[in-house]
Design an enzyme around this catalytic site. Sequence first.
Site, short mmCIF file in Angstrom:
data_model
loop_
_atom_site.label_atom_id
_atom_site.label_comp_id
_atom_site.label_asym_id
_atom_site.label_seq_id
_atom_site.Cartn_x
_atom_site.Cartn_y
_atom_site.Cartn_z
N TRP A 148 0.85 9.73 4.47
CA TRP A 148 1.89 10.75 4.71
C TRP A 148 3.20 10.43 3.99
CZ3 TRP A 148 5.81 7.94 6.58
CH2 TRP A 148 5.51 6.79 7.31
N ASN A 149 3.38 9.20 3.47
CA ASN A 149 4.75 8.85 3.04
C ASN A 149 5.17 9.52 1.72
OD1 ASN A 149 3.08 7.16 1.53
ND2 ASN A 149 4.52 5.45 1.56
N ARG A 157 -1.18 11.47 -8.10
CA ARG A 157 -1.41 10.22 -8.83
C ARG A 157 -2.90 9.93 -8.97
NH1 ARG A 157 2.00 5.12 -6.67
NH2 ARG A 157 0.10 4.65 -5.52
N LYS A 172 -8.72 14.38 1.54
CA LYS A 172 -8.38 14.42 2.96
C LYS A 172 -6.92 13.99 3.08
CE LYS A 172 -8.18 11.62 6.27
NZ LYS A 172 -6.95 12.22 6.82
N SER A 227 -2.91 2.11 4.54
CA SER A 227 -2.72 0.75 5.04
C SER A 227 -3.91 -0.14 4.67
CB SER A 227 -2.56 0.78 6.56
OG SER A 227 -3.74 1.29 7.14
N GLU A 248 -5.24 1.58 -2.94
CA GLU A 248 -3.79 1.32 -3.02
C GLU A 248 -3.34 1.07 -1.60
OE1 GLU A 248 -1.91 1.07 -5.65
OE2 GLU A 248 -3.22 1.85 -7.21
N LEU A 249 -3.06 -0.20 -1.27
CA LEU A 249 -2.89 -0.56 0.15
C LEU A 249 -1.46 -1.01 0.46
CD1 LEU A 249 -6.36 -2.33 0.50
CD2 LEU A 249 -5.78 0.08 0.85
N ARG A 276 15.09 4.18 -0.42
CA ARG A 276 14.71 5.51 -0.90
C ARG A 276 13.52 6.02 -0.10
NH1 ARG A 276 10.81 5.30 -5.16
NH2 ARG A 276 9.83 3.35 -4.64
N CYS A 282 5.58 1.99 0.17
CA CYS A 282 4.75 0.79 0.12
C CYS A 282 5.42 -0.30 -0.72
CB CYS A 282 3.39 1.12 -0.45
SG CYS A 282 3.49 1.97 -2.03
N GLU A 379 4.65 -5.38 7.56
CA GLU A 379 5.28 -4.30 6.80
C GLU A 379 6.18 -3.52 7.76
OE1 GLU A 379 2.37 -1.61 5.17
OE2 GLU A 379 3.61 -1.16 3.43
N SER A 439 8.26 2.58 -10.13
CA SER A 439 7.18 3.56 -10.25
C SER A 439 7.36 4.41 -11.51
CB SER A 439 7.16 4.48 -9.03
OG SER A 439 6.93 3.73 -7.88
P1 NAD Z 1 -3.04 4.86 7.14
O1 NAD Z 1 -3.89 3.81 6.55
O2 NAD Z 1 -2.85 4.89 8.61
O3 NAD Z 1 -3.64 6.30 6.77
C1 NAD Z 1 -3.90 6.67 5.44
C2 NAD Z 1 -4.94 7.76 5.43
O4 NAD Z 1 -6.15 7.26 5.97
C3 NAD Z 1 -4.58 8.98 6.26
O5 NAD Z 1 -5.03 10.15 5.60
C4 NAD Z 1 -5.37 8.75 7.54
O6 NAD Z 1 -5.65 9.95 8.23
C5 NAD Z 1 -6.62 8.14 6.98
N1 NAD Z 1 -7.42 7.37 7.93
C6 NAD Z 1 -6.99 6.62 8.97
N2 NAD Z 1 -8.04 6.06 9.60
C7 NAD Z 1 -9.16 6.47 8.93
C8 NAD Z 1 -10.55 6.23 9.10
N3 NAD Z 1 -11.00 5.47 10.08
N4 NAD Z 1 -11.41 6.80 8.23
C9 NAD Z 1 -10.97 7.59 7.23
N5 NAD Z 1 -9.65 7.86 7.02
C10 NAD Z 1 -8.77 7.29 7.87
O7 NAD Z 1 -1.67 4.79 6.36
P2 NAD Z 1 -0.36 5.69 6.55
O8 NAD Z 1 0.28 5.32 7.84
O9 NAD Z 1 -0.68 7.12 6.32
O10 NAD Z 1 0.53 5.20 5.31
C11 NAD Z 1 1.30 4.05 5.34
C12 NAD Z 1 0.56 2.91 4.67
O11 NAD Z 1 0.15 3.29 3.37
C13 NAD Z 1 1.44 1.69 4.46
O12 NAD Z 1 0.70 0.53 4.75
C14 NAD Z 1 1.79 1.75 2.97
O13 NAD Z 1 2.13 0.51 2.40
C15 NAD Z 1 0.55 2.31 2.41
N6 NAD Z 1 0.80 2.92 1.11
C16 NAD Z 1 0.37 2.27 -0.02
C17 NAD Z 1 0.64 2.80 -1.28
C18 NAD Z 1 0.19 2.12 -2.53
O14 NAD Z 1 0.23 2.75 -3.58
N7 NAD Z 1 -0.24 0.86 -2.50
C19 NAD Z 1 1.33 4.00 -1.37
C20 NAD Z 1 1.74 4.64 -0.21
C21 NAD Z 1 1.46 4.09 1.03
#
Ligand code: NAD
Length: 475
Positions: A148-149, A157, A172, A227, A248-249, A276, A282, A379, A439
């Site tokens: 969502w961020n 991307r 999704k 995550s 991308e975690l 920002r 992330c 984090e 970025s």
């Molecule tokens: P999240 O991992 O909770 O969710 C990400 C996505 O996964 C969402 O669409 C969510 O609905 C889905 N999801 C959750 N559980 C699932 C499951 N069991 N099966 C399938 N899909 C599932 O992350 P978030 O809270 O949306 O975003 C924040 C995290 O994302 C932070 O850790 C951040 O660092 C990371 N992030 C990384 C990057 C990168 O490029 N490395 C970029 C943006 C965000």
Amino acid sequence: MSDGLFIGGQWRAGSDGDTIVVHDPATGEAIATVAAGTPDDATAAVEAADRAQAGWAATAPRERGEILRASWQTLVDNADELATLITREHGKPLADARGEITYAAEFFRWNSEEAVRIHGSIGISPAGTNQIIVRHPPVGVVVMVTPWNFPAAMITRKVAPALAAGNAVVIKPPRETPLTALRVAELLAEAGVPDGVVNVVPTNHSGPWFDAATANRACRMVSFTGSTEVGRVLLRRAADRVLKVAMELGGNAPFIVFDDADLDAAVEGAMVAKMRHSAETCTAANRFYAEAGVADAFTEKLAAAMGDVKVGSGFDAGVTCGPMINAEAIASISSLVDASVGAGASVATGGSAIDGPGHFFEPTVLGGVDPADPITTNEIFGPVAPVIPFSDHDAMIDAANDTEMGLAAYVYTADVGKGMRTAERLESGMVGLNRGAMSDPAAPFGGMKQSGLGREGASEGIYEFCETQYIAASW
Ligand code: NAD
């Protein structure tokens, strides 16, 4: 209106009538309702992508490139509307949302140029018996799961390089921010992306949705941003069908300030790296290592800059930090700050959640933080800057690397040689040297260690969505 599931170029309701209510994080109020898909809808979307796959892969690279270029133009032409949508459902300040749309759109422009440059190679075998021909066909249908961020950019991307390489995709988006995803899909269709090449299916049941989508034989790859915790789960599930994966975690970026750094520039960079997009990135600087000679001055200046940040609705003039995404985010940030202060850190500014409505947290600077404090290993994903003084360079670098994460890092010093040597020793996929932002669609974005697998952007980005085929040929 783009409030349904987008499958095969058609808008439809979820097959069991389920819906997602989207909330404004600045007020907590419901702002929209969209259709939510079932596992059957995920299957239908993969099947629609499969029907579109061969035709799309067979289009001339130039034709794909031109559709991507039109997609860039369409997103840019609709930037104000898209930015408003992002601020409504995510809450980030409108200027950040506009910046996100520029960044998101750029992936289409960059990949419109890359689409005609997917190179293979030809060589002769060492024995001289045959030619070794290497080519890169598209991988096939890609299932994408996004966070969502960055409601637009974390989708584009992936989508832009996947389409450039000749793949159809099923996305999704997260439950928190589906509106931007659906509108982007609608705009891509207007720009000429054929029916079925891009499908979007929000859901309330991510796990079963993902299982159905990836169990389908047409699915050949999973591209995930989110995550590390969820990434591990999806990796395990992708293993059942030995799917190609791109991950991308999460991050835990160190921000290092040496005592020869230009402190004003370091604080300016720190504000960019930390704040920002409402500090929910992330790549956000998560722990600030300041050399002993400048630690107090850096903490004071950073606290002054953080104290000046205007917090509020992303639509209000002058606001540079919007709400956090939800109440759980506030609870998580509060518990890290409280534990750190309980363990002896000093509060240079902020330190608390702000009473509702909405989910706001005071921009916060903590001084004298212990290197082993949990706030340095988790984090934070919020407007909190813990400052850790250091005097021994080697020990500081060991501490900076003492994490399973390795996405981004920042180094500020007037001595570029020292900065480069430090960057080389950091176990981080990306390093900002005297810069608070990194970025760029033309650069390979991604992490080392548990921050990810693969890269997005640059020339590398497109090959993530390709297979490698080798033909041993004699003539
Ligand atoms: P999240 O991992 O909770 O969710 C990400 C996505 O996964 C969402 O669409 C969510 O609905 C889905 N999801 C959750 N559980 C699932 C499951 N069991 N099966 C399938 N899909 C599932 O992350 P978030 O809270 O949306 O975003 C924040 C995290 O994302 C932070 O850790 C951040 O660092 C990371 N992030 C990384 C990057 C990168 O490029 N490395 C970029 C943006 C965000």
